[in-house]
Design an enzyme around this catalytic site. Structure first.
Site, mmCIF file in Angstrom:
data_model
loop_
_atom_site.group_PDB
_atom_site.id
_atom_site.type_symbol
_atom_site.label_atom_id
_atom_site.label_comp_id
_atom_site.label_asym_id
_atom_site.label_seq_id
_atom_site.Cartn_x
_atom_site.Cartn_y
_atom_site.Cartn_z
ATOM 1 N N ASN A 186 -31.158 -34.565 39.093
ATOM 2 C CA ASN A 186 -30.974 -33.138 38.802
ATOM 3 C C ASN A 186 -31.379 -32.368 40.043
ATOM 4 O OD1 ASN A 186 -30.348 -33.833 36.196
ATOM 5 N ND2 ASN A 186 -32.186 -32.978 35.272
ATOM 6 N N GLY A 187 -30.614 -31.352 40.417
ATOM 7 C CA GLY A 187 -30.970 -30.546 41.572
ATOM 8 C C GLY A 187 -29.851 -30.476 42.589
ATOM 9 N N LYS A 229 -28.072 -24.554 29.938
ATOM 10 C CA LYS A 229 -29.153 -23.783 29.335
ATOM 11 C C LYS A 229 -30.152 -23.270 30.360
ATOM 12 C CE LYS A 229 -31.650 -22.023 26.084
ATOM 13 N NZ LYS A 229 -31.184 -20.770 25.472
ATOM 14 N N CYS A 285 -28.284 -30.155 33.904
ATOM 15 C CA CYS A 285 -28.202 -31.616 33.831
ATOM 16 C C CYS A 285 -29.376 -32.153 33.024
ATOM 17 C CB CYS A 285 -28.182 -32.285 35.196
ATOM 18 S SG CYS A 285 -26.877 -31.742 36.303
ATOM 19 N N HIS A 345 -17.961 8.069 34.781
ATOM 20 C CA HIS A 345 -17.993 7.836 36.226
ATOM 21 C C HIS A 345 -17.210 6.595 36.616
ATOM 22 C CE1 HIS A 345 -20.989 10.979 37.098
ATOM 23 N NE2 HIS A 345 -21.464 10.685 35.898
ATOM 24 N N GLU A 355 -20.476 -14.937 27.408
ATOM 25 C CA GLU A 355 -20.980 -16.309 27.496
ATOM 26 C C GLU A 355 -20.250 -17.274 26.564
ATOM 27 O OE1 GLU A 355 -25.648 -16.416 28.633
ATOM 28 O OE2 GLU A 355 -25.171 -15.495 26.719
ATOM 29 N N GLU A 366 -27.032 -6.830 27.089
ATOM 30 C CA GLU A 366 -27.240 -8.120 26.445
ATOM 31 C C GLU A 366 -26.109 -8.439 25.471
ATOM 32 O OE1 GLU A 366 -28.964 -11.743 25.134
ATOM 33 O OE2 GLU A 366 -28.974 -10.583 26.988
ATOM 34 N N LYS A 414 -23.613 -11.719 25.770
ATOM 35 C CA LYS A 414 -23.406 -12.704 24.704
ATOM 36 C C LYS A 414 -21.912 -12.931 24.461
ATOM 37 C CE LYS A 414 -26.965 -14.246 24.374
ATOM 38 N NZ LYS A 414 -27.384 -13.705 25.539
ATOM 39 N N ARG A 450 -27.996 -29.103 28.265
ATOM 40 C CA ARG A 450 -28.329 -28.872 29.671
ATOM 41 C C ARG A 450 -27.175 -29.220 30.605
ATOM 42 N NH1 ARG A 450 -33.940 -28.453 30.767
ATOM 43 N NH2 ARG A 450 -33.491 -29.086 32.898
ATOM 44 N N TRP A 486 -24.118 -31.336 34.671
ATOM 45 C CA TRP A 486 -23.526 -30.014 34.874
ATOM 46 C C TRP A 486 -23.186 -29.946 36.360
ATOM 47 C CZ3 TRP A 486 -24.350 -25.569 37.750
ATOM 48 C CH2 TRP A 486 -23.696 -24.416 37.309
#
Length: 612
Positions: free
Chosen positions: A100-101, A607, A2, A506, A490, A483, A487, A27, A74
């Site tokens: 925010n929170g 973010k 947010c 396995h 995401e 990573e 990506k 954000r 968000w």
């Protein structure tokens, strides 16, 4: 998560606040809204969707005013819609706030307030705060806010206004970042990120937890929850506005991928001194002897930073002979784990505000141990609360999918490992000099990979319609495989998993067929495990899988085994992730573009994860 922007001054704060929201949209982008003091009352406009939708809504009414609070959301509690968008108000539409929170005890408070005849409109936890302030208001907004906060459990960054006190803006922070922007005489801003204020001012004050700022056109004052005034000196934002612009690129992510030759240089500048053959980290200078005595190491991080930390595990065990463990900060903060003063605790966070990482840091400090940090955002909470650390200095990272921060984090981890290896005399001065010289060549080699961008785009065109990918690597390339898979997930919403190559047999091998492309990192041709990776490729091919190989230039063998091969320049094995991750970033980017995804604002992601 947010974004908050607020303004008080003599100008029309609506366009200033909207511009700030646009810069914070990375954000949160589920909904947006603002409340403005206009014609002796507060007018609130909010809508589901992006900031552009809010701008279109406001244009119809030509809103103006010099006291504004604004928000881009968000979603946590309540689905993204017009009603759940911020700002939220009390029953009388006098108190408006943005938040925010997360308020953890909101359900209990909501039930209590309903018993006292408060009427709720939204599904959010935030609305509880507005009604609490209404319940406690007796002519003094600051006193009502403080009394209400003492009933709240959770994390919050808040900007609050009231029609009864039209010359007052209150900002309060606990666990969610907030800054004050000192714009000019009688003119101030509040924001959750410096990006929102940098066009208006470079002078900012970072609020700490449990600090409340009261801003009027006559000045500002900062208090604690006991209303004791606190003196704080302003800090200066040093990066340029151009750093948060796209600069001609289609997306921030692509811009940040292409910035990596320069950002790695910035991370090495003044630290990896090739001509002198030594590592100099000013942030750790006073602790070099202390760190050299540590008997083990624990690195804490989340997401992409956790993948960088895994590379750090290999680095510190190989170069420093230091037993190292990497923990998810989200798990560590709740574990009953021994904390001692013979362990090198290191936290990694791009934003410096990651909630789980911050709470893990505090847990360690409360147990009496020291904590060190690798952070990008100067002045962030983690940067302030660690005992010492190293800044990345790569500038703002706007793309939600982290790219340049990852390579900078790995670069700093290499520098710390080399520093300690030299301090403990594990490597000779000549070996240190050679390794620094090799490290200094990395930016040029990254550029050589970026020069292959068009070819990587062609490969993406062949594979972007597949819905599942497997990423395989060994040693330093295993975290890189993780990573690369992250990506792809995401930004393209393609299901992807990363594994150590040897683990394929396995379980994951059961998934391999002609519809499961496999990205294999096979770069260390002189490494003892290289032939084992080649065997893994053969096993994939035998089951109809399609192989995209990341290999070291000059490796002709692998060209005959893979459908596609992307070559990276040769380097020392410990530095391989700094190169092998670049084609994985580009591959994910181009596949997401081809699938029509919103690159810089991927669904459900924000973010900086500043709430649990």
């Amino acid at each position: 998560m947010c974004g908050i922007v607020a303004y008080i001054g003599s100008k029309n704060g609506v366009p200033i606040s909207l511009e700030g929201l646009r810069r914070l949209e990375y954000r949160g982008y589920d909904s947006a809204g603002l409340a403005v003091f206009c014609d002796d009352k507060i007018v609130c406009q909010k809508t589901k969707g992006r900031v552009k939708a809010l701008e279109d809504l406001i244009k119809k009414d030509s809103l103006e005013g010099n006291l504004v609070i604004a928000h881009t959301r968000w979603a946590t509690h309540g689905e993204p819609n017009d009603i759940n968008a911020h700002p939220h108000a009390d029953c009388l539409n006098k108190v408006f706030l943005v938040h925010n929170g997360i308020i953890e005890n909101y359900a209990t408070l909501r039930d209590w307030l309903k018993e006292r005849h408060h009427k709720f409109i939204s599904q959010t936890d935030t609305e509880v705060i507005a009604h609490l302030i209404e319940e406690n208001y007796d002519g003094d907004l600051l006193a009502a806010v403080i009394k209400s906060l003492k009933l709240i459990e959770g994390a919050y960054g808040l900007a609050i206004i009231s029609s009864d006190e039209p010359d007052k803006l209150i900002a309060v922070r606990k666990g969610s970042p907030l800054i004050l922007g000192l714009v000019g005489q009688g003119e101030y801003m509040v924001a959750s990120d410096p990006a929102a204020v940098v066009k208006q001012t470079r002078q900012v004050i970072y609020l700490a937890d449990n600090e409340i700022a009261v801003l009027t056109r006559a000045g500002y004052h900062i208090f604690n929850l006991d209303q004791v005034e606190i003196e704080k000196k302003p800090d200066e934002i040093f990066w340029d506005l151009a750093q948060i612009e796209k600069g001609g690129y289609d997306h921030f992510m692509l811009k940040e991928i292409f910035e990596q030759p320069e950002t790695v240089i910035d991370t090495l500048r003044g630290r990896a001194l090739a001509s002198e053959g030594r590592i100099q980290l000013g942030g750790l200078k006073d602790y070099e002897d202390y760190l050299a005595k540590m008997k083990r190491m624990v690195i804490l991080a989340c997401g992409t930073s956790w993948h960088a930390a895994l590379i750090g595990e290999y680095l510190f065990e190989q170069l420093v002979n230091l037993p190292t463990k990497v923990e998810y900060a989200s798990e560590f903060r709740y574990k009953k784990t021994p904390i001692d003063q013979e362990t090198f605790y290191l936290v990694i966070s791009q934003s410096g505000e990651t909630a789980d990482t911050l709470e893990s840091l505090r847990k360690i400090k409360q147990a009496g141990a020291k904590v060190f940090g690798i952070v990008n955002a100067v002045g962030s909470t983690i940067a302030r609360e660690t005992d010492a650390g190293v800044y990345l200095h790569v500038g703002p990272e706007i793309g939600v999918a982290s790219t340049k921060a990852f390579t900078a984090q790995v670069s700093v981890l290499v520098e710390i490992a080399l520093l300690l290896a030299a301090k403990k005399k594990i490597i000779s001065s000549q070996e240190l000099k050679d390794r620094i010289a090799t490290l200094s060549l990395i930016p040029k080699k990254i550029q050589e990979i970026l020069d292959q961008n068009e070819r990587i785009k062609i490969i993406a065109q062949k594979y972007f319609k597949y819905n599942n990918f497997l990423y395989l690597g060994r040693g330093y390339n295993f975290p890189t495989a993780l990573e690369g898979a992250l990506k792809l997930k995401e930004i393209s919403y393609i299901h992807a998993e990363g594994y150590p190559a040897a683990e394929m047999k396995h379980g994951p091998i059961a998934l391999i067929d002609e519809n499961m492309p496999v990205v294999v990192l096979a770069t260390d041709t002189e490494d003892q495990i290289y032939q084992k990776v080649i065997s893994n490729i053969e096993e994939v091919r035998a089951r109809g899988g399609r192989v995209i190989a990341i290999a070291t230039e000059g490796n002709e063998e692998i060209k005959n085994l893979a459908e596609e091969t992307i070559f990276i320049p040769k380097t020392n094995g410990i530095l391989t992730p700094l190169l092998s991750v670049i084609p994985l970033q580009l591959l994910a980017y181009h596949m997401a573009v081809l699938r029509g995804c919103d690159i810089d604002k991927p669904r459900n992601l924000a973010k900086s994860v500043t709430v649990e």
